[in-house]
Enzyme design. Structure first.
Site, mmCIF file in Angstrom:
data_model
loop_
_atom_site.group_PDB
_atom_site.id
_atom_site.type_symbol
_atom_site.label_atom_id
_atom_site.label_comp_id
_atom_site.label_asym_id
_atom_site.label_seq_id
_atom_site.Cartn_x
_atom_site.Cartn_y
_atom_site.Cartn_z
ATOM 1 N N PRO A 85 70.998 53.706 98.834
ATOM 2 C CA PRO A 85 71.050 54.382 100.139
ATOM 3 C C PRO A 85 72.486 54.579 100.618
ATOM 4 O O PRO A 85 72.724 55.386 101.512
ATOM 5 C CB PRO A 85 70.276 53.441 101.068
ATOM 6 C CG PRO A 85 70.124 52.156 100.331
ATOM 7 C CD PRO A 85 70.298 52.421 98.874
ATOM 8 N N GLU A 112 69.190 43.503 97.429
ATOM 9 C CA GLU A 112 70.294 44.060 98.234
ATOM 10 C C GLU A 112 71.229 44.923 97.387
ATOM 11 O O GLU A 112 72.273 45.351 97.864
ATOM 12 C CB GLU A 112 71.078 42.931 98.905
ATOM 13 C CG GLU A 112 70.276 42.139 99.916
ATOM 14 C CD GLU A 112 69.709 43.017 101.029
ATOM 15 O OE1 GLU A 112 70.482 43.761 101.645
ATOM 16 O OE2 GLU A 112 68.491 42.947 101.250
ATOM 17 N N ARG A 154 62.999 69.797 85.473
ATOM 18 C CA ARG A 154 62.324 71.087 85.656
ATOM 19 C C ARG A 154 63.294 72.258 85.607
ATOM 20 O O ARG A 154 62.872 73.405 85.513
ATOM 21 C CB ARG A 154 61.470 71.112 86.925
ATOM 22 C CG ARG A 154 62.246 71.010 88.198
ATOM 23 C CD ARG A 154 61.326 70.927 89.400
ATOM 24 N NE ARG A 154 60.645 72.190 89.658
ATOM 25 C CZ ARG A 154 61.217 73.242 90.218
ATOM 26 N NH1 ARG A 154 62.483 73.192 90.567
ATOM 27 N NH2 ARG A 154 60.532 74.341 90.429
ATOM 28 N N ASP A 169 62.716 79.000 94.256
ATOM 29 C CA ASP A 169 62.496 77.726 94.940
ATOM 30 C C ASP A 169 63.274 77.611 96.226
ATOM 31 O O ASP A 169 64.371 78.123 96.348
ATOM 32 C CB ASP A 169 63.001 76.566 94.073
ATOM 33 C CG ASP A 169 61.986 76.147 93.058
ATOM 34 O OD1 ASP A 169 60.818 76.474 93.248
ATOM 35 O OD2 ASP A 169 62.394 75.504 92.087
#
Ligand code: ADE
Length: 240
Positions: A85, A112, A154, A169
């Site tokens: 993150p 963590e 993809r 897309d």
């Protein structure tokens, strides 16, 4: 393309055998291997974590099992991906750049995170990307890895049957530039009293293309006003 994924939950990555990514593997377009980090642990309990220096909640993944595993997997042409993150945002542009790589290695952290020295050690030795898939915190890197593997594979030639579907897309850099995809319809032409917009039944391909671009522009403004307006013809609605 070769993809190696390292995790303490190898079963979590089972979906890479399914659907589009699974088919790309059986077609020989990509080769994915999943590795259990605990195979590099040396104690009876296969420990891969310890308490954080300096105190604080949770556990940190120890560097040694990562060092042993990554030394074995990495090649000079590898891109080492660490989902976290606290990384840079992964987006369609990232996926497109990674689709040109020959080898991706995903290092899935838990708890963590991974002892920072692991990233410090490999940064000067291979290309390293610490990436975040969105502004929320997951329990580990596995779900993020599944997202990124699908977004990248993809884009590889032959993985998606219809190349135009990639060009159109949302976020793609093709004809529609960075517009979100507009509404789509299929049979029946009338469902629960709602009719398909008549222009889609008109057979007039020029008008249909203009209508689709206009719909995409409206949807982008409504759903994602934060997306920068792009240059070219999609920077505004289509004039009548
Ligand atoms: N690990 C935990 N949360 C994550 C996120 N949002 N993106 C990538 N890896 C993560």
């Amino acid at each position: 393309m070769r993809i190696d994924i390292v995790s303490i939950f190898p079963q979590y990555l089972a979906p890479v055998q399914l659907s589009l990514v699974g088919r790309a593997q059986s077609d020989g377009l990509i080769d994915i291997e999943i590795h259990d980090l605990r195979d590099a642990a040396t104690d009876r309990h296969r420990t891969v974590d310890d308490e954080p220096y300096g105190g604080g909640p949770g556990m940190v993944m120890t560097p040694e099992p990562w060092g042993v595993t990554l030394d074995r997997l990495l090649r000079p042409d590898s891109l080492l991906v660490v989902p976290t993150p606290s990384g840079r945002r992964f987006d369609q542009r990232t996926a497109t750049a990674w689709a040109d790589r020959r080898h991706l290695v995903f290092a899935c952290g838990r708890y963590e995170g991974i002892d920072t020295r692991v990233m410090e050690y490999y940064r000067p030795r291979v290309d390293l990307a610490e990436v975040c898939i969105g502004d929320y915190v997951l329990a580990g890197g596995e779900a993020a890895t599944l997202v990124m593997v699908e977004a990248v594979t993809r884009l590889l030639p032959g993985v998606v049957g219809n190349v135009q579907s990639i060009v159109d897309d949302s976020f793609a850099d093709g004809d529609m530039e960075s517009l979100l995809e507009g509404p789509v319809y299929t049979r029946p032409a009338k469902w629960r009293g709602m009719e398909v917009p008549s222009i889609l039944l008109s057979g007039d391909h020029g008008s249909i293309a203009r209508w689709r671009r206009d719909q995409a522009w409206q949807r982008t403004r409504q759903m994602r006003p934060d997306l920068p307006p792009r240059g070219g013809t999609s920077s505004g609605p289509v004039p009548d």
